[in-house]
Scaffold this motif. Sequence first.
Motif, PDB file in Angstrom:
ATOM      1  N   LYS A 263      -9.773   5.968  -6.599  1.00 43.31           N
ATOM      2  CA  LYS A 263      -9.535   5.848  -5.155  1.00 43.31           C
ATOM      3  C   LYS A 263      -8.221   6.503  -4.753  1.00 43.31           C
ATOM      4  CE  LYS A 263     -12.239   1.597  -4.675  1.00 43.31           C
ATOM      5  NZ  LYS A 263     -12.188   0.126  -4.418  1.00 43.31           N
ATOM      6  N   LEU A 264      -7.195   6.348  -5.575  1.00 45.81           N
ATOM      7  CA  LEU A 264      -5.916   6.973  -5.272  1.00 45.81           C
ATOM      8  C   LEU A 264      -6.032   8.498  -5.339  1.00 45.81           C
ATOM      9  CD1 LEU A 264      -2.937   6.826  -4.632  1.00 45.81           C
ATOM     10  CD2 LEU A 264      -2.475   6.536  -7.080  1.00 45.81           C
TER      11      LEU A 264
ATOM     12  N   GLN B 191      -8.702  10.207  -4.686  1.00 44.43           N
ATOM     13  CA  GLN B 191      -9.424  10.624  -3.487  1.00 44.43           C
ATOM     14  C   GLN B 191      -8.523  10.595  -2.253  1.00 44.43           C
ATOM     15  OE1 GLN B 191     -12.287  12.027  -3.261  1.00 44.43           O
ATOM     16  NE2 GLN B 191     -12.239  12.141  -1.018  1.00 44.43           N
ATOM     17  N   ARG B 192      -7.725   9.557  -2.111  1.00 46.35           N
ATOM     18  CA  ARG B 192      -6.795   9.462  -0.973  1.00 46.35           C
ATOM     19  C   ARG B 192      -5.791  10.614  -0.990  1.00 46.35           C
ATOM     20  NH1 ARG B 192      -4.469   3.836  -2.306  1.00 46.35           N
ATOM     21  NH2 ARG B 192      -2.879   4.401  -0.759  1.00 46.35           N
ATOM     22  N   THR B 193      -5.288  10.920  -2.181  1.00 51.30           N
ATOM     23  CA  THR B 193      -4.325  12.010  -2.308  1.00 51.30           C
ATOM     24  C   THR B 193      -4.985  13.348  -2.001  1.00 51.30           C
ATOM     25  OG1 THR B 193      -3.207  10.746  -4.055  1.00 51.30           O
ATOM     26  CG2 THR B 193      -2.621  13.069  -3.834  1.00 51.30           C
TER      27      THR B 193
ATOM     28  N   GLU C  38       0.830  -1.205   0.000  1.00 51.08           N
ATOM     29  CA  GLU C  38       0.000   0.000   0.000  1.00 51.08           C
ATOM     30  C   GLU C  38       0.863   1.252   0.000  1.00 51.08           C
ATOM     31  OE1 GLU C  38      -3.718   2.040   2.457  1.00 51.08           O
ATOM     32  OE2 GLU C  38      -2.777   0.207   3.187  1.00 51.08           O
TER      33      GLU C  38
ATOM     34  N   VAL D  45      -7.553  13.897   0.019  1.00 44.83           N
ATOM     35  CA  VAL D  45      -7.773  13.986   1.470  1.00 44.83           C
ATOM     36  C   VAL D  45      -6.468  14.335   2.183  1.00 44.83           C
ATOM     37  CG1 VAL D  45      -8.362  12.659   3.541  1.00 44.83           C
ATOM     38  CG2 VAL D  45      -9.745  12.430   1.473  1.00 44.83           C
ATOM     39  N   ALA D  46      -5.383  13.692   1.769  1.00 46.19           N
ATOM     40  CA  ALA D  46      -4.081  13.928   2.401  1.00 46.19           C
ATOM     41  C   ALA D  46      -3.593  15.355   2.159  1.00 46.19           C
ATOM     42  CB  ALA D  46      -3.061  12.920   1.881  1.00 46.19           C
TER      43      ALA D  46
ATOM     44  N   VAL E  29       0.285   7.246   1.238  1.00 46.30           N
ATOM     45  CA  VAL E  29      -0.101   8.549   0.699  1.00 46.30           C
ATOM     46  C   VAL E  29      -0.004   9.647   1.758  1.00 46.30           C
ATOM     47  CG1 VAL E  29      -1.974   9.872  -0.332  1.00 46.30           C
ATOM     48  CG2 VAL E  29      -1.592   7.511  -1.036  1.00 46.30           C
ATOM     49  N   ASN E  30      -0.612   9.424   2.914  1.00 41.39           N
ATOM     50  CA  ASN E  30      -0.603  10.449   3.963  1.00 41.39           C
ATOM     51  C   ASN E  30       0.814  10.824   4.366  1.00 41.39           C
ATOM     52  OD1 ASN E  30      -3.375  11.023   4.488  1.00 41.39           O
ATOM     53  ND2 ASN E  30      -3.581   8.993   5.389  1.00 41.39           N
TER      54      ASN E  30
END
Length: 216
Positions: free
Chosen positions: A130-131, A133-135, A63, A137-138, A66-67
């Motif tokens: 999804k990636l 969105q994760r990026t 995984e 948020v971070a 990202v954060n």
Amino acid sequence: RVSEQAEKIEEQFRTNGRAALKIGQQLELAEAKKRQCDTASLLIRQWWMMENLAEQEELSGEELQVNEEVRGVIPSSSCRMDPLFTRPENSLEAAKALKALRTVVKSRGNSASGTLLDPMSRHRFDVTSKLIQRTSVALESRLLNSFSEIYVTGGTYDFSSPDAASRPGRLNWIQLRNLAMALSNFDGGRGLHKRYVQMVVSSRFPELHHGKSGND
């Protein structure tokens, strides 16, 4: 005779002026189309970049942190993500890029084009989404934390010059402005508005904050 020459000169001026105006309009149109093509090309490259990164993450089974990468916990030299998202100096450009990418994701969800994709393409689109969105948020979290740190440090506003904002005892309003511009690309800056209200209330009415904590 002089009058005839004057009329001819005036007519030539009108004719040449109309031609020049037409050429100018054509140049403006061509420039606008070029900007559109450049924007579309940049968006495609950024999508491919995220798609490739999502594919690598899936194939490796490891995984992507990202954060940690976006927040700078992991050194830039060790990051797998593009420097666009990991370096603070690229914050505004990164925020705009992610907004454009989220628009692509949203447009697919609001149209019937997604149903025309084969299963493999749909899967690739989903993991890329999804990636993204994760990026997003971070990055928004990093920007909000940076805004809070600068604001909580305090100081007086000094608008006399851009350099004055970085002097000791001054509130660096230039950095706050830049962060606010980047955060406006996330739900219109709603997260920033919420964070700002929380900071103002907690600093001016600390009894409300402590009372709420005690009730919890």
